[in-house]
Design an enzyme around this catalytic site. Structure first.
Site, mmCIF file in Angstrom:
data_model
loop_
_atom_site.group_PDB
_atom_site.id
_atom_site.type_symbol
_atom_site.label_atom_id
_atom_site.label_comp_id
_atom_site.label_asym_id
_atom_site.label_seq_id
_atom_site.Cartn_x
_atom_site.Cartn_y
_atom_site.Cartn_z
ATOM 1 N N GLU A 181 16.198 123.746 -6.752
ATOM 2 C CA GLU A 181 15.600 122.639 -7.501
ATOM 3 C C GLU A 181 15.284 121.457 -6.604
ATOM 4 O O GLU A 181 15.172 120.327 -7.054
ATOM 5 C CB GLU A 181 16.511 122.216 -8.662
ATOM 6 N N ASP A 194 15.629 115.980 -5.650
ATOM 7 C CA ASP A 194 16.523 116.973 -6.239
ATOM 8 C C ASP A 194 16.661 116.679 -7.729
ATOM 9 O O ASP A 194 16.872 115.527 -8.122
ATOM 10 C CB ASP A 194 17.887 116.906 -5.544
#
Length: 192
Positions: free
Chosen positions: A103, A60
């Protein structure tokens, strides 16, 4: 006859294109979540009764909202595209990475353990420290960091029903995701 052949070839070409689109993330060009789940199931099947472990990890991007808010979504998209290239360079040929959502990326490392995921993380971390984002002829020094949570899969029972295999995969990914949250809560830019 020529017309039928042309239509047949064209139809096949469209089916291949649609299949490719269904398995590829539009923004980054890397495999998408559906593709990753397919690859993960194959790897789990190959893991049955093997001595080697495998890794499923969630990566992440740290503070991605700040990047989007500060520089705009176009730069945020460029960051994700750059990160994709960095990850491809950091992984082995047998590894798989895919955009998991937003993301987040999922990384699958067959025949791997802590040593291999740590090496991947260090290569990504090092490349991101020198990260620059080129956008419309402008270069923006934009070092970013990532947090990775990894789950080691050391044993997969044989003869799992499809439902059991889905549950096992879900639990492994959940474990990796929880470790990613731990990494973020403990200061980010780390592997858990």
């Amino acid at each position: 006859l020529i017309l039928l052949l042309y239509v047949s070839i064209r139809e096949r070409s469209l089916k291949l294109k649609m299949s490719r689109l269904a398995m590829t993330d539009d923004l980054t060009g890397c495999p998408n979540r559906r593709n990753a789940m397919y690859q993960a199931k194959l790897m789990l099947n190959n893991q049955v009764n093997k001595k080697d472990s495998m890794i499923i990890a969630i990566l992440d991007v740290d503070n991605f909202k700040i990047i989007n808010d500060t520089y705009g979504h176009d730069i945020g998209d460029k960051v994700l595209q750059n990160l994709t290239l960095i990850m491809i360079d950091a992984l082995r040929e047998t590894d798989v990475m895919a955009r998991y959502g937003g993301e987040e990326f999922i990384i699958l490392l067959p025949n791997a353990g802590e040593k291999e995921i740590r090496m991947v993380f260090l290569r990504i971390q090092s490349a991101l420290k020198q990260h620059v984002c080129e956008y419309h002829g402008e270069t923006i020094a934009l070092p970013i960091t990532v947090s990775i949570g990894a789950a080691i899969v050391s044993h997969v029972p044989d003869e799992l029903a499809e439902k059991e295999q889905k549950l096992l995969l879900h639990n492994i990914i959940k474990k990796a995701d929880n470790k990613t949250y731990e990494a973020k809560e403990e200061g980010k830019d780390q592997l858990k």
